[in-house]
Design a protein around this motif. Sequence first.
Motif, PDB file in Angstrom:
ATOM      1  N   ASN A  21       0.793  -1.218   0.000  1.00  0.00           N
ATOM      2  CA  ASN A  21       0.000   0.000   0.000  1.00  0.00           C
ATOM      3  C   ASN A  21       0.829   1.275   0.000  1.00  0.00           C
ATOM      4  O   ASN A  21       0.340   2.314   0.402  1.00  0.00           O
ATOM      5  CB  ASN A  21      -0.932  -0.025   1.206  1.00  0.00           C
TER       6      ASN A  21
ATOM      7  N   ASN B 259       2.906   2.320   1.934  1.00  0.00           N
ATOM      8  CA  ASN B 259       2.995   2.875   3.283  1.00  0.00           C
ATOM      9  C   ASN B 259       1.776   3.711   3.672  1.00  0.00           C
ATOM     10  O   ASN B 259       1.853   4.541   4.559  1.00  0.00           O
ATOM     11  CB  ASN B 259       4.277   3.711   3.426  1.00  0.00           C
ATOM     12  N   LYS B 260       0.639   3.511   3.011  1.00  0.00           N
ATOM     13  CA  LYS B 260      -0.553   4.296   3.330  1.00  0.00           C
ATOM     14  C   LYS B 260      -1.345   3.715   4.495  1.00  0.00           C
ATOM     15  O   LYS B 260      -2.074   4.422   5.159  1.00  0.00           O
ATOM     16  CB  LYS B 260      -1.454   4.411   2.106  1.00  0.00           C
ATOM     17  N   VAL B 261      -1.214   2.406   4.730  1.00  0.00           N
ATOM     18  CA  VAL B 261      -1.983   1.745   5.781  1.00  0.00           C
ATOM     19  C   VAL B 261      -1.030   1.181   6.834  1.00  0.00           C
ATOM     20  O   VAL B 261      -0.026   0.557   6.502  1.00  0.00           O
ATOM     21  CB  VAL B 261      -2.854   0.610   5.199  1.00  0.00           C
ATOM     22  N   TYR B 262      -1.372   1.422   8.095  1.00  0.00           N
ATOM     23  CA  TYR B 262      -0.607   0.885   9.210  1.00  0.00           C
ATOM     24  C   TYR B 262      -1.489  -0.134   9.921  1.00  0.00           C
ATOM     25  O   TYR B 262      -2.597   0.189  10.348  1.00  0.00           O
ATOM     26  CB  TYR B 262      -0.224   2.010  10.177  1.00  0.00           C
TER      27      TYR B 262
ATOM     28  N   TYR C 117       2.192   6.493  13.260  1.00  0.00           N
ATOM     29  CA  TYR C 117       0.865   6.577  12.649  1.00  0.00           C
ATOM     30  C   TYR C 117       0.805   7.725  11.657  1.00  0.00           C
ATOM     31  O   TYR C 117       0.164   7.634  10.615  1.00  0.00           O
ATOM     32  CB  TYR C 117      -0.214   6.804  13.709  1.00  0.00           C
TER      33      TYR C 117
ATOM     34  N   GLU D 161       2.760   8.770   9.570  1.00  0.00           N
ATOM     35  CA  GLU D 161       3.391   8.511   8.276  1.00  0.00           C
ATOM     36  C   GLU D 161       2.432   7.777   7.346  1.00  0.00           C
ATOM     37  O   GLU D 161       2.797   7.409   6.232  1.00  0.00           O
ATOM     38  CB  GLU D 161       4.658   7.673   8.476  1.00  0.00           C
ATOM     39  N   HIS D 162       1.207   7.543   7.785  1.00  0.00           N
ATOM     40  CA  HIS D 162       0.230   6.738   7.055  1.00  0.00           C
ATOM     41  C   HIS D 162      -1.096   7.470   6.955  1.00  0.00           C
ATOM     42  O   HIS D 162      -1.403   8.353   7.758  1.00  0.00           O
ATOM     43  CB  HIS D 162       0.030   5.401   7.769  1.00  0.00           C
ATOM     44  N   ASP D 163      -1.910   7.068   5.976  1.00  0.00           N
ATOM     45  CA  ASP D 163      -3.241   7.652   5.803  1.00  0.00           C
ATOM     46  C   ASP D 163      -4.292   6.963   6.665  1.00  0.00           C
ATOM     47  O   ASP D 163      -5.251   7.579   7.101  1.00  0.00           O
ATOM     48  CB  ASP D 163      -3.692   7.558   4.338  1.00  0.00           C
TER      49      ASP D 163
END
Length: 196
Positions: free
Chosen positions: A30, A32-35, A67, A69-71
């Motif tokens: 992703n 790096n969009k989802v954590y 957190y 750093e993610h959407d």
Amino acid sequence: MCLLDEKEWVNDDVIDAYICCIKDQIHVQNDNKVYFESPFVISLLKRDGNLGIHQNSAFITEIVKKYMEHDMIELPINTSNTHWYLAILNSKKREIQVLESLCWKFDRDDLSITLRGIQFHFDLIKSQNLINEDWKDVDLTEWKITEQIQKPVKKDSSSCSLFMVKFLEYFTGSALSYAITQVYVFLFNRKYINFT
């Protein structure tokens, strides 16, 4: 064994192991969009939500800082060790999105306590002027909570954890990219048992 016995509940260790598998799968890469948060960290956030931040909570503050750093931050919530559902912090929408297989309309104490724990850490990060530009609004009390599942999809008494991991895997921030049904979860359970 908990996947073989309908009377057993899937615990944090099983959920954590599957989250590790999800992170490695190609179709959820992703950028790096989802954590994907661990149930272990959720339990520590609940502790902080109940008791406030402790001196030994610095490593949790570092996790919460990641957190930003993610959407989307995906939070597996276990209600009283009997029911799993997914809560997502969606920073682009300033929204807390809830995916719950039964569509229960009940007081989400576990979610409220977890969010309060996260908020304590956000407040600490904000006091140190370390807020990421993409996360200008870290006041979760101002974010809207939205139910993403409008009618119950779970038909049995034991598969809420399996629904929750599939929600983790297939929710895009706006909708599920794949229909998650009771039949699909039943087949997934059989596949997962053979995998483990």
